[in-house]
Design an enzyme around this catalytic site. Structure first.
Site, short mmCIF file in Angstrom:
data_model
loop_
_atom_site.label_atom_id
_atom_site.label_comp_id
_atom_site.label_asym_id
_atom_site.label_seq_id
_atom_site.Cartn_x
_atom_site.Cartn_y
_atom_site.Cartn_z
N ARG A 267 0.84 -1.21 0.00
CA ARG A 267 0.00 0.00 0.00
C ARG A 267 0.87 1.25 0.00
NH1 ARG A 267 -2.06 2.38 4.37
NH2 ARG A 267 -2.08 0.45 5.57
N ASP B 44 -7.04 16.95 -16.49
CA ASP B 44 -7.28 15.55 -16.87
C ASP B 44 -7.00 15.44 -18.37
OD1 ASP B 44 -8.41 13.15 -17.80
OD2 ASP B 44 -9.95 13.13 -16.25
N LYS C 126 -7.87 3.85 -20.03
CA LYS C 126 -8.18 4.21 -21.42
C LYS C 126 -6.93 3.98 -22.31
CE LYS C 126 -11.90 5.57 -19.34
NZ LYS C 126 -12.97 4.65 -19.11
N1 PLP Z 1 -11.36 10.94 -16.74
C1 PLP Z 1 -11.94 10.74 -17.93
C2 PLP Z 1 -11.78 11.77 -18.99
C3 PLP Z 1 -12.68 9.58 -18.17
O1 PLP Z 1 -13.27 9.40 -19.36
C4 PLP Z 1 -12.82 8.63 -17.11
C5 PLP Z 1 -13.61 7.40 -17.31
O2 PLP Z 1 -14.30 7.20 -18.29
C6 PLP Z 1 -12.21 8.88 -15.89
C7 PLP Z 1 -11.47 10.04 -15.73
C8 PLP Z 1 -12.33 7.92 -14.74
O3 PLP Z 1 -11.44 6.86 -14.94
P1 PLP Z 1 -11.67 5.40 -14.32
O4 PLP Z 1 -12.87 4.81 -14.98
O5 PLP Z 1 -10.38 4.71 -14.62
O6 PLP Z 1 -11.88 5.59 -12.86
#
Ligand code: PLP
Length: 401
Positions: A62, A191, A216
Site C-alpha cells: 500500500r 485531466d 483508457k
Molecule cells: N477521466 C476521464 C476523462 C474519463 O473518461 C474517465 C472514465 O471514463 C475517468 C477520468 C475515470 O477513470 P476510471 O474509470 O479509470 O476511474
C-alpha cells in the site's frame, strides 16, 4: 531517468523508461511483484526503511511496490514530470488528488464539461465536505478571460479542467486557463485522458498536475483499470501520503498490464487519430449526419485552440445522426464490428449513446443545452483498417435508407 532518456523521443521513453534488468533475478521484463509486505534481513534494515526511507526501499505494497513504481517512472518520463503516483482507477487518482489539495472552505473552480464521474464526485462528496464548487464553461478562459476570472474571484484552491471533453470534444485552452488560475493562486489540475502524453503536454502549458485514467489509452486494451497523477516531486509526495491513508492503490498485476500497453501508446494513438480524421471527414459529408464534433475538423470551433496545443487531434469524436432515437438505436444495433462499450481508448472501435447512458440523468433540455441530443453517438476510434471501420459505419447508417 538517465540523461539519454530525458532527451529521447516519446516512443523511446515509452519503451525504455521504468524498465531495466531486475536487480534481484536478472529478469528482463519488469516482474509482477505480487506481494503485500516485504521482509527484512535484520532489525537495522527494518529501522532504516522506516526512519530513513530511500528510493527502492519497500515495506508494504500500500505504501509502494516495485512493479507499480516502474509504471509510475514510465509515465513520469512521458509527461516530463518530476514524479507521479498511480492509483486503482482514474477516479482514485482524481479523488485522492482533490482530498490532498482541498479542504472545507476552499474554492474549486471546475469546467462544466467533465467526465460524469468527476463532476458527480465534486457534487456528491466535495460539496457536502464544505468545498465551494464554482462551474465555468469551456471558453471562459479565452478572450479577456472575464468569466474565468469572475469564477476564480479573490482566489481558489484548484482550477480543474479536462481537455478534450467528453462527449462533445470541446477544447480548453490550457495555457490561458493556467495563466488565470495561477494569478488567483490556484493549483491547475488537467485531466488529459483523451489526449494522452502523445498528443499534449499540460505541464509544459502551465498545469501543475496532469491526471490520467490509465484504463483508457495508456493501458490501451480495455482489460485493466488504473489512474495516475503526475507533477512536482513535492506535490506528488503529498498525494502519495494521502493515497496511503485512503488506500486506493494500484495492484501489481494492473501495473504490469498497463506498462505493457504504455510501450505502444504512440503508435496506437497516432493510428487512432489518423483513422478518426478520415472518419470525421467521411461523416461530415454523409447525408444522414447532422453534425460531427472533432477538433481536427476546420468546422470545429475548437480547431485553432486544438491545433495550438495538441500534436494531433486524437481518436475520440461524436456525431449526430439525423433521426429519432428509435432509429438511431437501429443504426447502432446494425453495426457488425463496432461494439457498444461504455469506455474508450482501446484498440477496437467502440461507441456509446450518451443520451441513454452517461447523461441519462439529465433532462432532454439540459442535454441539448450541453450539445448532447438523443441522436449523438460517441465513437472511440480503434486501430483497425480504416476501410473496415468506414464500411461498418456506412452499413449501420444504411438502415435509415
Ligand atoms: N477521466 C476521464 C476523462 C474519463 O473518461 C474517465 C472514465 O471514463 C475517468 C477520468 C475515470 O477513470 P476510471 O474509470 O479509470 O476511474
Amino acid at each position: 531517468m538517465s540523461e539519454l532518456l530525458k532527451n529521447a523521443g516519446l516512443s523511446t521513453r515509452a519503451v525504455h523508461a521504468g524498465e531495466g534488468v531486475d536487480p534481484a533475478t536478472g529478469a528482463a521484463a519488469v516482474p509482477i511483484y505480487q506481494t503485500a509486505p516485504f521482509g527484512f534481513p535484520n532489525a537495522k534494515a527494518l529501522e532504516d526503511a522506516f526512519l530513513k526511507p530511500k528510493e527502492g526501499d519497500y515495506i508494504y505494497s500500500r505504501m509502494g511496490n516495485p512493479t507499480v513504481r516502474a509504471l509510475e517512472n514510465k509515465v513520469t518520463a512521458l509527461e516530463g514530470a518530476q514524479d507521479s503516483v498511480a492509483a486503482a482507477s482514474g477516479m482514485a487518482a482524481i479523488s485522492t488528488t482533490m482530498f490532498t489539495l482541498l479542504g472545507p472552505g476552499a474554492r474549486l473552480v471546475a469546467y462544466r464539461d467533465l467526465y460524469g464521474g468527476t463532476s458527480g464526485f465534486f457534487r456528491r462528496v466535495l460539496e457536502p465536505w464544505g468545498v465551494e464548487v464554482v462551474w465555468v464553461d469551456v471558453g471562459a478562459e479565452t478572450g479577456d478571460g472575464a468569466d474565468l476570472k469572475a469564477a476564480l474571484g479573490d482566489g481558489a484552491g484548484v482550477l480543474y479542467l479536462e481537455t478534450p471533453t467528453n462527449p462533445t470534444l470541446k477544447v480548453v485552452d490550457i495555457e490561458a486557463a493556467a495563466g488565470l488560475g495561477r494569478t488567483a493562486g490556484a493549483a491547475i489540475v488537467a485531466d488529459s485522458t483523451f489526449a494522452t502524453p502523445v498528443l499534449q503536454s499540460p505541464l509544459e502549458l502551465g498545469a501543475d498536475l496532469v491526471i490520467h485514467s490509465l484504463t483508457k489509452y495508456l493501458g490501451g486494451h480495455g482489460d485493466t483499470t488504473g489512474g495516475l497523477v503526475a507533477g512536482s516531486e513535492d506535490t506528488i509526495k503529498e498525494i502519495r501520503a494521502r493515497l496511503v491513508d485512503l488506500g486506493g492503490i494500484m495492484d501489481p498485476l494492473a501495473a504490469f498490464l498497463i506498462m505493457r500497453g504504455v510501450k505502444t501508446v504512440k503508435v496506437r494513438v497516432l493510428q487512432t487519430a489518423e483513422n478518426a480524421m478520415a472518419i470525421a471527414r467521411h461523416l461530415e459529408a454523409h447525408s444522414r449526419i447532422r453534425r460531427v464534433n472533432y477538433p481536427g475538423l476546420e468546422s470545429s470551433p475548437y480547431h485553432e485552440t486544438a491545433a495550438g496545443q495538441m500534436r494531433a487531434f486524437g481518436g475520440m469524436l461524436s456525431f449526430e445522426v439525423d433521426a429519432e432515437l428509435e432509429d438511431v438505436r437501429k443504426v447502432v444495433d446494425a453495426f457488425r464490428m463496432i461494439t457498444i462499450i461504455p469506455s474508450l481508448g482501446s484498440v477496437d472501435t467502440t461507441l456509446l449513446l450518451p443520451a441513454v447512458s452517461s447523461h441519462y440523468k439529465l433532462s432532454k433540455a439540459e442535454r441539448e443545452a450541453m450539445g448532447i441530443p438523443d441522436g449523438l453517438i460517441r465513437l472511440s476510434v480503434g486501430i483497425e483498417d480504416i476501410s473496415d471501420i468506414l464500411e461498418d459505419l456506412d452499413y449501420g447508417l444504411s438502415v435509415l435508407d
